[in-house]
Design a protein around this motif. Sequence first.
Motif, short mmCIF file in Angstrom:
data_model
loop_
_atom_site.label_atom_id
_atom_site.label_comp_id
_atom_site.label_asym_id
_atom_site.label_seq_id
_atom_site.Cartn_x
_atom_site.Cartn_y
_atom_site.Cartn_z
N GLU A 460 27.41 7.13 -7.31
CA GLU A 460 28.03 6.63 -6.15
C GLU A 460 27.28 5.91 -5.37
OE1 GLU A 460 29.29 10.15 -4.27
OE2 GLU A 460 30.90 10.60 -5.78
N ARG A 461 25.99 6.02 -5.25
CA ARG A 461 24.99 5.22 -4.49
C ARG A 461 24.92 3.86 -5.23
NH1 ARG A 461 19.65 3.98 -4.57
NH2 ARG A 461 19.54 5.41 -6.57
N HIS A 464 27.76 2.22 -4.16
CA HIS A 464 27.61 1.81 -2.98
C HIS A 464 26.73 0.36 -2.31
CE1 HIS A 464 28.16 2.13 1.40
NE2 HIS A 464 26.93 2.17 1.51
N GLU A 468 28.02 -3.52 -1.23
CA GLU A 468 27.39 -4.06 -0.22
C GLU A 468 26.83 -5.33 -0.53
OE1 GLU A 468 24.46 -1.40 1.44
OE2 GLU A 468 25.72 0.04 2.13
#
Length: 1017
Positions: A460-461, A464, A468
């Motif tokens: 998930e990180r 993300h 970005e």
Amino acid sequence: MGNTAGSVELSQVRDVKEGKISGPDSTLSQKQTTGPKIPMPPEEELEERFNAALNTMNLPPDKVKILSQYDSEKKWDLICDQERFQVRNPPCAYLEKLRGYLEHGGNSRKFRRRIQESTQVLRELEISLRTNHIGWAEEFLNEENQGLNVLVDYLSMAHSAATLDSESWDNSTPTSDKCRSLERSVEDLCKSGNNSPTNKGPNKGFTLRRGQRGSQIVCQKDDVHLCIMCLRAIMNYRSGFNQVMKHPSCVNEITLSLNNRNPRTKALVLELLAAVCLVRGGHDITLSAFNNFKEVCGEKSRFEKLMEYFHKEDENIDFMVACMQFINIVVHSVENLNFRVHLQYEFSHHGLDDYLERLKFTESDRLLVQIQAYLDNQFDVGALLEDAEAKNTLLEHMEELQEQNTQLSSRIQDTEKEAMDKVSELEKKLIQTTKEVELLKESLRESNSQVTLLQQQEQERAQHQSLEALTELEVRVQALVEQGLLRVGRCTSGQLDIQVVQQETQKGGPADEVDATPPAELVSLPEMVQPPPPPPPPPPQAAGVSSDCKQKKPIQTKYRMPLFNWQVLKSSQVAGTIFSELDDEHVLQELDMEAFEEQFKTKAQSAPVDLGTLKRKMTHKASNRKSILEPNRAKNLAITLRKEGVAASDICSAIETYNQEALSLDFLELLERFVPTEYEMRLIQNYEAAGRPLDELSEEERFMVRFSKIPQLPQRINILTFMGNFPQSIQLLQPQLNAIIAASMSIRSSSKLKKILEIILAFGNYMNSSKRGPAYGFRLQSLDLLLDTKSTDRRQTLLHFMANAIEQRYPELHNFYTELNFLDKAALVPVDSLQLDLRALERGMELMKTQFSTEEENLVLKKFLSDNSELLASLKTDSKTAQEVYESTVEYFGEDPKTTPPSMFFPVFLRFIKAYKLAEQENKQVEKQGLTSEGPSSPTKRSGNKVPVMARLPQMDLIAELKRRQVTSLVREEKDGAIEDIITDLRNQPYRRADGVRLSSKWKQGQKLQVSSDISL
């Protein structure tokens, strides 16, 4: 004269007495009547006269019943014949003539004429005695006529004359010794006849000289033979037989008739004497008669002349058969073994054994049968002595084997106990290890879940961060486009096309060029991170079927099958049990279910006591007494103290110091009943407060005073009892817990039992699924129903068929019960009482700890607690382990542990194992019987089927043989017709003892010989 005419008319009556009646429909014999037929009387008179005629005929009940079924005409014919027959000469007519022959002597013509008529008189007398009704015979024998004495006297004269004639035939003049012996015998007979209680009057006897005068004529006739026939007819009646047996010289005269020259007479005498031997008391009378024969005839030893006649009369088969029959019966009808051996030796001494060896070449089957019967009954003393020695040896060997067996049994029990303890210990270690493995697996699952969570967070990180970066890149690209440095479009193929303007690129520098040229992957990134589509919905499930169970289809059989009334488990109940691991459909594919269908198809197709009131009564009763104990309680306490035999001070000191060796456990348990009650304590305190001396009290009451001074008396007695019973309780409880643990684990871990249950499930579904639906499991009680379901022909059960199928298809499973151990011991464990005993031990240990807290310096309590606390803790742990193992095992087999104690669970498997073994044995027996009925196909196969066994030694039969010989033989009772029945039976079958199991080794076993004809008399 006599019954000459009547004998023709009464042929029917003779047939009745001889048992030749065929029924009420049989035709009566045609008889010639001397006059017109008398008219038939009325029905009532006819029945009355017919019953009277039946009573005079002295017939057995079965023949009376047959004659009673005759019609009126046949009954009337029988009455007429009987009445015509009864009007013949009375007994006194024959007796007067016989007395006349005895009383008158001389050589006159009149005397000789009378003697010549004697034979005819005796013949007619014999017919009358044999065919007349019983009243005629009783009249002949009554006190007035004394017919038996007359016959015996005449027989004495007749056979004496025959003896003189025989001796004069052999020698011209008899020797003086023989004459003297003969004269002595005749004189003795005359005296015995005159002195008999039934012989009255001076004319009943006769002198020697008168007998000798008439003997020369009598000896030429058949008078001796006819006298024997008359006596035989008399003996056929019970009353006549009793008179003959009680007569002082009748049987002696019959025996002396053996000196008669006629072989027919000798055969008749021996046949009659043989029958007498088989009647109660007749054997002793017969031997006494032969003792008299020895004295009269001057024999050196008994039976000497009989054996002499047996050797000489070898041409007359009838006499030899009768003689051999008599020897067999007189020797072997004795129950006393020693006396039997003695009689057997008497005949062996006269050369009987050697003579029988020569007679085995005779051509007479009748004689061979009698000889073989004698040899079969022969008592071989030498063989019995050898058997006795062998028996003693065997008994000693048997005692040694029994001792060895006892030792082996003890060793087996010890080994089994050790094995059970080891198995239980290993099972407990396995359970502990399994729990540790489960904990490790749980920690591993937690670690895996944490790793998965971290991986998801990292993904998930990363997503993300990518989003970005992509958003920032898009902003910068848009800025360059707005500045005119980049031109964005799509080519004809649909791909994104980015072009850089040269002027702006030169101005921007290489760094901006690099940033302004993003890879195609970054541009298309927002399209790649779209969420995946949802998974398709699962297929619909059948109602009531668990997701873990494979759905089964009903089985359609060819024939209608009987229902197997088992208790099935629902699919929701199968999860986690042994049945979830079974595949019965695969078993059905391996078995021959067509044969199963063929064999199992259906044919048809009080109120509590108020303690307050009781105490008030006791108080009121005791207030009037000076003693501190009730009389009964004091008496019981005295008995208890006297039984132990220990002084009161020693008893109290042992209780205060916890001395277990001073007092026995039984005494402590009895002493616990005499702990002073509150009421007794108040009495003791009041007695002491009053200052009264203790000497006024009895010995039991003084003990009670001293007993009550012990501090914490109830606790101390309980502790002493607990300490004494603790080792025995541990030894009793520990094997029971071990048995439950070992038996439970052996059942659960048995792979063969699992396969057996799979086969049973397959058979049950094959029989029931088409009617009741498929089953996914069954209750263990259903195993008992395998014997209730039988095949179509009712010859075998479902368990027999399954055992046969397992033997053929799964031979490795036939001994599945070898994996199931300690079931019998576990089945005997009472769980409730075991838990109660364990809680009692816990309470006792807690009581000791409490007591020790108040007496910390007591070494006895301290040592006991230090030695046994861990032991009790281990026992509690084993109890918990046994409970867990048992409950998990019961649940594994689909049962409820709350309602299924070990006394119900384990016996189910024991009964199934027993029934399965029995079914296996019966299947093997049926198979052997089938092979036997088919017969051996070849000598090789016959020899291959034989099992080598040790030949049974003759000594092994000794004990059973001696026991059989102790059984009392059947002795004939004296009754009407007994003599004739015995003679007839002996003619049809030779005499063999029921205990005659040892056949003679002198004769080889050949085919059985049958008696071809009767002895002619």
